[in-house]
Motif scaffolding. Structure first.
Motif, short mmCIF file in Angstrom:
data_model
loop_
_atom_site.label_atom_id
_atom_site.label_comp_id
_atom_site.label_asym_id
_atom_site.label_seq_id
_atom_site.Cartn_x
_atom_site.Cartn_y
_atom_site.Cartn_z
N UNK A 197 0.84 -1.20 0.00
CA UNK A 197 0.00 0.00 0.00
C UNK A 197 0.87 1.25 0.00
N UNK A 198 0.25 2.35 -0.39
CA UNK A 198 0.89 3.66 -0.27
C UNK A 198 0.64 4.14 1.16
N UNK A 199 1.70 4.31 1.93
CA UNK A 199 1.59 4.66 3.34
C UNK A 199 1.71 6.17 3.46
N UNK A 200 0.61 6.80 3.81
CA UNK A 200 0.55 8.26 3.87
C UNK A 200 0.22 8.68 5.30
N UNK A 201 0.95 9.68 5.81
CA UNK A 201 0.69 10.10 7.17
C UNK A 201 1.33 11.43 7.50
N UNK A 202 0.89 11.98 8.62
CA UNK A 202 1.38 13.29 9.06
C UNK A 202 1.57 13.28 10.56
N UNK A 203 2.34 14.26 11.04
CA UNK A 203 2.76 14.36 12.44
C UNK A 203 3.36 13.01 12.83
N UNK A 204 2.99 12.44 13.97
CA UNK A 204 3.56 11.14 14.33
C UNK A 204 3.11 10.05 13.36
N UNK A 254 10.64 -1.35 8.25
CA UNK A 254 10.75 -2.63 8.95
C UNK A 254 9.79 -3.69 8.43
N UNK A 255 8.87 -3.28 7.56
CA UNK A 255 7.94 -4.23 6.93
C UNK A 255 7.81 -3.88 5.44
N UNK A 256 8.90 -3.94 4.71
CA UNK A 256 8.88 -3.46 3.31
C UNK A 256 7.89 -4.19 2.42
N UNK A 257 7.50 -5.40 2.80
CA UNK A 257 6.58 -6.16 1.96
C UNK A 257 5.21 -5.53 1.86
N UNK A 258 4.85 -4.62 2.79
CA UNK A 258 3.51 -4.02 2.74
C UNK A 258 3.54 -2.61 2.16
N UNK A 259 4.70 -2.13 1.74
CA UNK A 259 4.83 -0.74 1.28
C UNK A 259 5.04 -0.67 -0.22
N UNK A 265 17.95 5.02 4.48
CA UNK A 265 18.52 4.94 3.13
C UNK A 265 18.23 3.60 2.46
N UNK A 266 17.77 2.63 3.23
CA UNK A 266 17.44 1.33 2.65
C UNK A 266 16.00 1.26 2.16
N UNK A 267 15.20 2.30 2.44
CA UNK A 267 13.79 2.33 2.02
C UNK A 267 13.74 2.71 0.54
N UNK A 268 13.38 1.77 -0.31
CA UNK A 268 13.55 1.96 -1.75
C UNK A 268 12.26 2.27 -2.49
N UNK A 269 11.16 2.44 -1.78
CA UNK A 269 9.92 2.75 -2.48
C UNK A 269 9.87 4.24 -2.83
N UNK A 270 9.14 4.63 -3.87
CA UNK A 270 8.97 6.06 -4.15
C UNK A 270 8.34 6.78 -2.97
N UNK A 271 8.82 7.98 -2.71
CA UNK A 271 8.34 8.73 -1.55
C UNK A 271 8.10 10.18 -1.93
N UNK A 272 7.06 10.75 -1.35
CA UNK A 272 6.77 12.18 -1.47
C UNK A 272 6.88 12.78 -0.08
N UNK A 273 7.73 13.78 0.07
CA UNK A 273 7.89 14.50 1.33
C UNK A 273 7.48 15.95 1.08
N UNK A 274 6.45 16.40 1.78
CA UNK A 274 6.02 17.78 1.64
C UNK A 274 6.79 18.65 2.62
#
Length: 287
Positions: A92-99, A110-115, A209-218
Protein backbone atom coordinates in the motif's frame (compact mmCIF):
# COMPACT_ATOMS: atom_id res chain seq x y z
CA UNK A 1 -17.11 0.51 10.37
CA UNK A 2 -15.25 -2.76 10.88
CA UNK A 3 -12.79 -4.38 13.25
CA UNK A 4 -9.90 -6.76 12.70
CA UNK A 5 -7.94 -8.80 15.23
CA UNK A 6 -4.20 -8.44 14.66
CA UNK A 7 -1.31 -9.12 17.04
CA UNK A 8 -3.95 -9.83 19.69
CA UNK A 9 -5.47 -6.35 19.31
CA UNK A 10 -8.85 -5.26 18.03
CA UNK A 11 -8.26 -2.56 15.39
CA UNK A 12 -11.06 -0.34 14.10
CA UNK A 13 -10.93 0.55 10.41
CA UNK A 14 -12.89 1.70 7.38
CA UNK A 15 -12.30 1.07 3.69
CA UNK A 16 -13.27 3.80 1.25
CA UNK A 17 -13.45 2.87 -2.43
CA UNK A 18 -12.85 -0.46 -4.15
CA UNK A 19 -9.86 0.04 -6.44
CA UNK A 20 -6.73 -2.08 -6.59
CA UNK A 21 -4.26 0.50 -5.25
CA UNK A 22 -4.50 0.89 -1.48
CA UNK A 23 -3.67 4.10 0.35
CA UNK A 24 -3.41 4.20 4.15
CA UNK A 25 -3.95 7.44 6.07
CA UNK A 26 -2.25 7.53 9.49
CA UNK A 27 -2.72 10.38 11.95
CA UNK A 28 -0.84 11.53 15.03
CA UNK A 29 -1.88 12.45 18.53
CA UNK A 30 -4.87 10.49 19.80
CA UNK A 31 -6.98 11.66 16.85
CA UNK A 32 -9.33 9.11 15.31
CA UNK A 33 -10.01 8.16 11.73
CA UNK A 34 -13.23 10.18 11.78
CA UNK A 35 -11.53 13.50 12.57
CA UNK A 36 -12.94 16.24 10.30
CA UNK A 37 -10.99 16.42 7.05
CA UNK A 38 -9.71 12.84 7.13
CA UNK A 39 -12.76 11.03 5.66
CA UNK A 40 -13.02 13.86 3.13
CA UNK A 41 -9.43 13.33 1.98
CA UNK A 42 -10.09 9.59 1.79
CA UNK A 43 -13.12 10.18 -0.40
CA UNK A 44 -11.11 12.47 -2.68
CA UNK A 45 -8.32 9.89 -3.02
CA UNK A 46 -10.72 7.00 -3.65
CA UNK A 47 -11.04 7.75 -7.35
CA UNK A 48 -11.36 4.84 -9.78
CA UNK A 49 -8.47 2.46 -9.21
CA UNK A 50 -7.90 3.49 -5.59
CA UNK A 51 -9.15 2.51 -2.16
CA UNK A 52 -8.25 4.09 1.16
CA UNK A 53 -7.76 2.39 4.51
CA UNK A 54 -8.60 4.56 7.51
CA UNK A 55 -7.66 3.05 10.84
CA UNK A 56 -7.51 3.89 14.51
CA UNK A 57 -4.04 3.22 15.81
CA UNK A 58 -3.73 1.28 19.08
CA UNK A 59 -4.36 3.78 21.90
CA UNK A 60 -6.79 5.83 19.83
CA UNK A 61 -10.46 5.60 18.93
CA UNK A 62 -12.08 2.18 18.66
CA UNK A 63 -8.84 0.24 18.70
CA UNK A 64 -7.52 -1.54 21.77
CA UNK A 65 -4.98 -0.04 24.11
CA UNK A 66 -1.49 -1.50 23.91
CA UNK A 67 1.55 -0.73 26.06
CA UNK A 68 4.34 -2.79 24.52
CA UNK A 69 7.29 -2.36 22.21
CA UNK A 70 10.34 -0.10 22.03
CA UNK A 71 8.22 2.94 21.16
CA UNK A 72 4.58 3.73 20.53
CA UNK A 73 5.15 4.56 16.82
CA UNK A 74 7.06 1.29 16.32
CA UNK A 75 4.28 -0.69 18.01
CA UNK A 76 1.76 1.04 15.77
CA UNK A 77 3.89 0.40 12.68
CA UNK A 78 4.03 -3.31 13.50
CA UNK A 79 0.26 -3.25 13.97
CA UNK A 80 -0.31 -1.51 10.63
CA UNK A 81 1.82 -4.07 8.81
CA UNK A 82 -0.17 -6.88 10.43
CA UNK A 83 -3.47 -5.15 9.59
CA UNK A 84 -2.55 -4.78 5.92
CA UNK A 85 -1.53 -8.43 5.82
CA UNK A 86 -4.69 -9.61 7.60
CA UNK A 87 -6.91 -7.63 5.21
CA UNK A 88 -4.83 -8.59 2.15
CA UNK A 89 -4.47 -4.93 1.19
CA UNK A 90 -0.74 -4.61 0.70
CA UNK A 91 1.51 -3.42 -0.67
CA UNK A 92 0.00 0.00 0.00
CA UNK A 93 0.89 3.66 -0.27
CA UNK A 94 1.59 4.66 3.34
CA UNK A 95 0.55 8.26 3.87
CA UNK A 96 0.69 10.10 7.17
CA UNK A 97 1.38 13.29 9.06
CA UNK A 98 2.76 14.36 12.44
CA UNK A 99 3.56 11.14 14.33
CA UNK A 100 1.63 9.34 11.61
CA UNK A 101 4.56 10.18 9.35
CA UNK A 102 6.82 8.28 11.77
CA UNK A 103 4.46 5.30 11.80
CA UNK A 104 4.37 5.26 7.99
CA UNK A 105 8.16 5.48 7.70
CA UNK A 106 8.77 2.78 10.31
CA UNK A 107 6.26 0.51 8.58
CA UNK A 108 8.03 0.92 5.24
CA UNK A 109 11.46 0.41 6.80
CA UNK A 110 10.75 -2.63 8.95
CA UNK A 111 7.94 -4.23 6.93
CA UNK A 112 8.88 -3.46 3.31
CA UNK A 113 6.58 -6.16 1.96
CA UNK A 114 3.51 -4.02 2.74
CA UNK A 115 4.83 -0.74 1.28
CA UNK A 116 4.33 0.40 -2.31
CA UNK A 117 5.10 4.07 -1.64
CA UNK A 118 5.32 6.76 1.03
CA UNK A 119 3.74 10.20 1.31
CA UNK A 120 4.42 12.26 4.45
CA UNK A 121 3.83 15.81 5.61
CA UNK A 122 4.07 17.74 8.90
CA UNK A 123 6.99 15.46 9.80
CA UNK A 124 7.59 15.71 13.54
CA UNK A 125 11.17 16.26 14.66
CA UNK A 126 13.79 18.54 16.11
CA UNK A 127 14.65 18.99 19.79
CA UNK A 128 11.70 21.29 20.71
CA UNK A 129 9.17 19.34 18.66
CA UNK A 130 10.16 15.92 20.00
CA UNK A 131 10.37 17.16 23.59
CA UNK A 132 6.89 18.64 23.33
CA UNK A 133 5.58 15.39 21.84
CA UNK A 134 7.02 13.23 24.62
CA UNK A 135 5.56 15.56 27.23
CA UNK A 136 2.13 15.73 25.56
CA UNK A 137 1.82 11.98 25.14
CA UNK A 138 3.21 10.65 28.38
CA UNK A 139 4.00 13.06 31.23
CA UNK A 140 0.51 13.21 32.73
CA UNK A 141 0.08 9.43 32.65
CA UNK A 142 3.54 8.71 34.07
CA UNK A 143 3.01 11.22 36.85
CA UNK A 144 -0.46 9.91 37.74
CA UNK A 145 0.70 6.28 37.80
CA UNK A 146 3.87 7.05 39.70
CA UNK A 147 2.29 9.20 42.38
CA UNK A 148 -1.15 7.62 42.74
CA UNK A 149 -1.95 4.56 40.64
CA UNK A 150 -3.74 3.28 37.58
CA UNK A 151 -7.13 4.61 38.68
CA UNK A 152 -5.64 8.10 38.53
CA UNK A 153 -4.37 7.40 35.00
CA UNK A 154 -7.83 6.23 33.94
CA UNK A 155 -9.29 9.48 35.28
CA UNK A 156 -7.15 11.61 32.95
CA UNK A 157 -9.22 13.29 30.22
CA UNK A 158 -6.85 12.13 27.48
CA UNK A 159 -8.02 8.52 27.86
CA UNK A 160 -11.75 9.28 28.03
CA UNK A 161 -12.44 9.22 24.27
CA UNK A 162 -10.79 5.81 23.96
CA UNK A 163 -12.97 4.45 26.78
CA UNK A 164 -16.08 5.91 25.12
CA UNK A 165 -15.25 4.31 21.76
CA UNK A 166 -14.15 0.94 23.14
CA UNK A 167 -15.72 -0.32 26.37
CA UNK A 168 -12.87 -2.77 26.99
CA UNK A 169 -10.19 -0.11 27.09
CA UNK A 170 -10.82 1.14 30.60
CA UNK A 171 -10.29 -2.33 32.02
CA UNK A 172 -7.25 -2.83 29.79
CA UNK A 173 -5.70 0.28 31.30
CA UNK A 174 -6.62 -0.58 34.88
CA UNK A 175 -5.16 -4.06 34.43
CA UNK A 176 -1.69 -2.68 33.71
CA UNK A 177 0.94 -3.36 36.33
CA UNK A 178 1.82 0.11 37.61
CA UNK A 179 5.60 -0.41 37.65
CA UNK A 180 5.61 -1.92 34.15
CA UNK A 181 3.36 0.86 32.87
CA UNK A 182 5.68 3.55 34.24
CA UNK A 183 8.72 1.79 32.78
CA UNK A 184 7.05 1.45 29.37
CA UNK A 185 6.01 5.10 29.17
CA UNK A 186 9.46 6.22 30.26
CA UNK A 187 10.93 4.07 27.48
CA UNK A 188 8.46 5.56 25.01
CA UNK A 189 9.33 9.09 26.17
CA UNK A 190 13.03 8.40 25.70
CA UNK A 191 12.34 7.06 22.20
CA UNK A 192 11.26 10.57 21.17
CA UNK A 193 14.67 12.00 22.08
CA UNK A 194 16.54 13.74 19.29
CA UNK A 195 19.79 11.89 18.66
CA UNK A 196 22.59 12.01 16.08
CA UNK A 197 22.14 9.72 13.10
CA UNK A 198 18.32 9.68 13.26
CA UNK A 199 16.31 12.28 11.40
CA UNK A 200 13.26 10.28 12.56
CA UNK A 201 13.38 8.76 16.06
CA UNK A 202 13.70 4.99 15.88
CA UNK A 203 14.74 5.11 12.21
CA UNK A 204 18.53 5.26 11.92
CA UNK A 205 19.60 7.17 8.85
CA UNK A 206 21.26 4.10 7.33
CA UNK A 207 17.94 2.23 7.64
CA UNK A 208 16.12 5.18 6.06
CA UNK A 209 18.52 4.94 3.13
CA UNK A 210 17.44 1.33 2.65
CA UNK A 211 13.79 2.33 2.02
CA UNK A 212 13.55 1.96 -1.75
CA UNK A 213 9.92 2.75 -2.48
CA UNK A 214 8.97 6.06 -4.15
CA UNK A 215 8.34 8.73 -1.55
CA UNK A 216 6.77 12.18 -1.47
CA UNK A 217 7.89 14.50 1.33
CA UNK A 218 6.02 17.78 1.64
CA UNK A 219 8.19 20.60 2.92
CA UNK A 220 7.23 21.88 6.38
CA UNK A 221 6.65 25.53 7.12
CA UNK A 222 9.59 27.63 8.26
CA UNK A 223 7.36 28.95 11.06
CA UNK A 224 6.56 25.49 12.46
CA UNK A 225 8.69 24.44 15.48
CA UNK A 226 6.86 21.12 15.84
CA UNK A 227 7.60 19.89 12.30
CA UNK A 228 10.76 21.78 11.37
CA UNK A 229 11.46 22.51 7.73
CA UNK A 230 15.00 21.15 8.16
CA UNK A 231 13.63 17.78 9.25
CA UNK A 232 11.45 17.43 6.14
CA UNK A 233 14.38 18.41 3.93
CA UNK A 234 16.79 16.02 5.67
CA UNK A 235 14.27 13.19 5.40
CA UNK A 236 13.83 13.80 1.68
CA UNK A 237 17.60 13.73 1.28
CA UNK A 238 17.86 10.43 3.19
CA UNK A 239 15.18 8.50 1.30
CA UNK A 240 16.70 7.26 -1.98
CA UNK A 241 13.54 7.70 -4.11
CA UNK A 242 12.08 10.76 -2.40
CA UNK A 243 10.65 13.85 -4.04
CA UNK A 244 10.54 17.04 -1.95
CA UNK A 245 7.54 19.18 -2.85
CA UNK A 246 5.66 22.22 -1.62
CA UNK A 247 2.36 21.68 0.21
CA UNK A 248 -0.92 23.17 -1.05
CA UNK A 249 -1.07 25.81 1.71
CA UNK A 250 0.90 28.66 3.22
CA UNK A 251 3.82 28.68 5.62
CA UNK A 252 1.72 28.99 8.80
CA UNK A 253 -0.82 26.27 7.99
CA UNK A 254 -0.10 24.06 10.98
CA UNK A 255 -0.03 26.96 13.42
CA UNK A 256 -3.34 28.26 12.06
CA UNK A 257 -4.98 24.85 12.29
CA UNK A 258 -3.70 24.47 15.85
CA UNK A 259 -5.12 27.86 16.81
CA UNK A 260 -8.49 26.86 15.31
CA UNK A 261 -8.56 23.35 16.78
CA UNK A 262 -11.22 23.97 19.44
CA UNK A 263 -13.66 25.39 16.90
CA UNK A 264 -12.91 23.04 14.01
CA UNK A 265 -12.56 19.86 16.05
CA UNK A 266 -9.53 18.74 14.05
CA UNK A 267 -6.15 19.82 12.76
CA UNK A 268 -6.99 18.21 9.43
CA UNK A 269 -9.95 20.14 8.06
CA UNK A 270 -7.99 21.35 5.01
CA UNK A 271 -6.45 17.99 4.18
CA UNK A 272 -8.72 17.53 1.13
CA UNK A 273 -6.44 20.12 -0.51
CA UNK A 274 -3.77 17.40 -0.54
CA UNK A 275 -5.70 15.11 -2.89
CA UNK A 276 -4.52 16.64 -6.19
CA UNK A 277 -0.90 16.74 -4.97
CA UNK A 278 -0.97 13.13 -3.85
CA UNK A 279 -2.77 11.75 -6.89
CA UNK A 280 -0.53 13.65 -9.31
CA UNK A 281 2.60 12.31 -7.60
CA UNK A 282 1.20 8.77 -7.56
CA UNK A 283 0.35 8.87 -11.26
CA UNK A 284 3.91 9.94 -12.03
CA UNK A 285 5.95 7.96 -9.49
CA UNK A 286 4.07 4.70 -8.87
CA UNK A 287 3.69 1.92 -11.36
Amino acid sequence: MAKALVNGLGIGYDLVGDGDRTWVLTLGGRFTRGAPGVPELAAALATPGNRVLLWDRPNSGESDLCFAGPSEPRMQADTLAALLTELDLGPAVLAGATVGSHVSLLTAAYHPQVAAGLAVWWVSGGVPGLTILANAYYTASVTAAWTTGMEAVAALPEWGPSFDANARNRQRLLAQDRAEFVATLQRWMAAFSARPGEVIPGLPDDVARSVRVPALVLRSGASDPFHPRAVSEALAAALPQARLAEPPWGDREYLERQADLARAGSLFVRWPLLAPVLTSWAADALT
